[in-house]
Write a protein that holds these residues in place. Sequence first.
Motif, PDB file in Angstrom:
ATOM      1  N   PHE A  84      16.007  11.552  -9.818  1.00  0.00           N
ATOM      2  CA  PHE A  84      17.287  10.930  -9.478  1.00  0.00           C
ATOM      3  C   PHE A  84      17.647   9.852 -10.494  1.00  0.00           C
ATOM      4  O   PHE A  84      18.796   9.764 -10.938  1.00  0.00           O
ATOM      5  N   CYS A  85      16.679   9.025 -10.855  1.00  0.00           N
ATOM      6  CA  CYS A  85      16.938   7.948 -11.818  1.00  0.00           C
ATOM      7  C   CYS A  85      17.373   8.511 -13.165  1.00  0.00           C
ATOM      8  O   CYS A  85      18.272   7.968 -13.822  1.00  0.00           O
ATOM      9  N   GLU A  86      16.750   9.586 -13.582  1.00  0.00           N
ATOM     10  CA  GLU A  86      17.134  10.202 -14.857  1.00  0.00           C
ATOM     11  C   GLU A  86      18.557  10.724 -14.804  1.00  0.00           C
ATOM     12  O   GLU A  86      19.324  10.588 -15.757  1.00  0.00           O
ATOM     13  N   SER A  87      18.945  11.300 -13.673  1.00  0.00           N
ATOM     14  CA  SER A  87      20.306  11.833 -13.549  1.00  0.00           C
ATOM     15  C   SER A  87      21.345  10.725 -13.443  1.00  0.00           C
ATOM     16  O   SER A  87      22.489  10.886 -13.870  1.00  0.00           O
ATOM     17  N   ALA A  88      20.933   9.571 -12.867  1.00  0.00           N
ATOM     18  CA  ALA A  88      21.865   8.464 -12.650  1.00  0.00           C
ATOM     19  C   ALA A  88      21.804   7.410 -13.755  1.00  0.00           C
ATOM     20  O   ALA A  88      22.574   6.442 -13.730  1.00  0.00           O
ATOM     21  N   GLY A  89      20.892   7.578 -14.699  1.00  0.00           N
ATOM     22  CA  GLY A  89      20.757   6.602 -15.770  1.00  0.00           C
ATOM     23  C   GLY A  89      20.195   5.270 -15.299  1.00  0.00           C
ATOM     24  O   GLY A  89      20.574   4.214 -15.804  1.00  0.00           O
ATOM     25  N   ILE A 100       9.664   9.442  12.114  1.00  0.00           N
ATOM     26  CA  ILE A 100      10.529   9.391  10.929  1.00  0.00           C
ATOM     27  C   ILE A 100      10.307  10.694  10.175  1.00  0.00           C
ATOM     28  O   ILE A 100       9.268  10.890   9.544  1.00  0.00           O
ATOM     29  N   GLY A 101      11.251  11.591  10.279  1.00  0.00           N
ATOM     30  CA  GLY A 101      11.099  12.917   9.692  1.00  0.00           C
ATOM     31  C   GLY A 101      11.156  12.912   8.170  1.00  0.00           C
ATOM     32  O   GLY A 101      11.543  11.914   7.543  1.00  0.00           O
ATOM     33  N   TYR A 102      10.780  14.027   7.596  1.00  0.00           N
ATOM     34  CA  TYR A 102      10.846  14.172   6.142  1.00  0.00           C
ATOM     35  C   TYR A 102      12.282  13.987   5.659  1.00  0.00           C
ATOM     36  O   TYR A 102      13.229  14.491   6.266  1.00  0.00           O
ATOM     37  N   ALA A 103      12.444  13.243   4.585  1.00  0.00           N
ATOM     38  CA  ALA A 103      13.737  13.002   3.929  1.00  0.00           C
ATOM     39  C   ALA A 103      14.721  12.207   4.792  1.00  0.00           C
ATOM     40  O   ALA A 103      15.914  12.193   4.497  1.00  0.00           O
ATOM     41  N   LYS A 104      14.228  11.543   5.828  1.00  0.00           N
ATOM     42  CA  LYS A 104      15.106  10.730   6.666  1.00  0.00           C
ATOM     43  C   LYS A 104      15.336   9.365   6.013  1.00  0.00           C
ATOM     44  O   LYS A 104      14.497   8.857   5.282  1.00  0.00           O
ATOM     45  N   VAL A 105      16.500   8.776   6.338  1.00  0.00           N
ATOM     46  CA  VAL A 105      16.908   7.519   5.725  1.00  0.00           C
ATOM     47  C   VAL A 105      17.008   6.423   6.791  1.00  0.00           C
ATOM     48  O   VAL A 105      17.594   6.640   7.852  1.00  0.00           O
ATOM     49  N   ILE A 106      16.431   5.270   6.500  1.00  0.00           N
ATOM     50  CA  ILE A 106      16.584   4.078   7.331  1.00  0.00           C
ATOM     51  C   ILE A 106      17.377   3.066   6.499  1.00  0.00           C
ATOM     52  O   ILE A 106      16.930   2.637   5.434  1.00  0.00           O
ATOM     53  N   ALA A 123      17.435   1.802  -3.327  1.00  0.00           N
ATOM     54  CA  ALA A 123      16.774   2.894  -2.615  1.00  0.00           C
ATOM     55  C   ALA A 123      15.270   2.748  -2.809  1.00  0.00           C
ATOM     56  O   ALA A 123      14.802   2.494  -3.923  1.00  0.00           O
ATOM     57  N   ILE A 124      14.530   2.896  -1.715  1.00  0.00           N
ATOM     58  CA  ILE A 124      13.070   2.823  -1.750  1.00  0.00           C
ATOM     59  C   ILE A 124      12.536   4.144  -1.208  1.00  0.00           C
ATOM     60  O   ILE A 124      12.737   4.459  -0.032  1.00  0.00           O
ATOM     61  N   VAL A 125      11.899   4.923  -2.055  1.00  0.00           N
ATOM     62  CA  VAL A 125      11.350   6.224  -1.653  1.00  0.00           C
ATOM     63  C   VAL A 125       9.880   6.018  -1.323  1.00  0.00           C
ATOM     64  O   VAL A 125       9.079   5.662  -2.191  1.00  0.00           O
ATOM     65  N   VAL A 152      24.198  10.604  -1.617  1.00  0.00           N
ATOM     66  CA  VAL A 152      25.259  10.234  -0.684  1.00  0.00           C
ATOM     67  C   VAL A 152      25.150   8.786  -0.198  1.00  0.00           C
ATOM     68  O   VAL A 152      26.005   8.317   0.544  1.00  0.00           O
ATOM     69  N   CYS A 153      24.105   8.072  -0.605  1.00  0.00           N
ATOM     70  CA  CYS A 153      24.036   6.648  -0.299  1.00  0.00           C
ATOM     71  C   CYS A 153      25.119   5.933  -1.102  1.00  0.00           C
ATOM     72  O   CYS A 153      25.623   6.450  -2.096  1.00  0.00           O
ATOM     73  N   ASP A 154      25.482   4.701  -0.656  1.00  0.00           N
ATOM     74  CA  ASP A 154      26.398   3.906  -1.460  1.00  0.00           C
ATOM     75  C   ASP A 154      25.840   3.834  -2.873  1.00  0.00           C
ATOM     76  O   ASP A 154      24.631   3.962  -3.065  1.00  0.00           O
ATOM     77  N   PRO A 155      26.681   3.632  -3.877  1.00  0.00           N
ATOM     78  CA  PRO A 155      26.174   3.619  -5.252  1.00  0.00           C
ATOM     79  C   PRO A 155      24.885   2.803  -5.387  1.00  0.00           C
ATOM     80  O   PRO A 155      24.853   1.610  -5.092  1.00  0.00           O
ATOM     81  N   ILE A 156      23.829   3.476  -5.790  1.00  0.00           N
ATOM     82  CA  ILE A 156      22.511   2.864  -5.920  1.00  0.00           C
ATOM     83  C   ILE A 156      22.391   2.192  -7.286  1.00  0.00           C
ATOM     84  O   ILE A 156      22.685   2.806  -8.314  1.00  0.00           O
TER      85      ILE A 156
END
Length: 199
Positions: free
Chosen positions: A63-68, A175-181, A144-146, A41-45
């Motif tokens: 995610f990278c594999e699914s997004a190419g 900063i909870g699990y899976a939270k986005v900054i 995106a930086i995980v 749901v982030c802007d196109p990465i």
Amino acid sequence: MQQTLYFIRHGEPLETGRLLGRTDMPASVSGNEQVFARLQVCDPIAQVISSPLQRCQTVARAFCESAGLPLQVDPRLSEMDFGDWDGQSYEALWQSTQSPGIGDFWQSPWQHTPPNGEQMSAFHLRLSDWWQEFTTTPSFQSTAIVTHAGVIKQLLAIWLGLPEGFDRHLSHLEIGYAKVIKVIVFFDDTGRAWPKVVF
């Protein structure tokens, strides 16, 4: 020119209640699913960078594999190394009578280093170096930086211009699990980066 960054904390690990730094515990299935959904749901990465630890890299790679997209893995984005405490339960750490104890570390992490662990100054320096390098050659693509909560907190100190050695924000931010900054970085005519944290 500007660049949009999404710093995402990894999902809930398989075992909670432990101090996880360099301990390479994977995230749970539901934890990875949460992070994957955040990435979608982030802007196109356009590019993804990840800590090498499983709890970050597994979902970033999926995610990278699914997004190419190619995945960049950077060890500087690993969590702090808590040395002898790493992987231990919080309960055991709080019951320990060794000095310094975990309470000393939480109250003054720049003054107290976990036994055989990474000094806070070294942790801060490797993230400062990473940020400097990252903003020296910007791609101007949504990225995106995980990574980990400790990493994001140190970067927040850098973005906000907090003085080195300032640590009060560490215990006052969660900063909870899976939270986005979300961070938007503006670059002036000289190429200097001006980060803005967006809530």
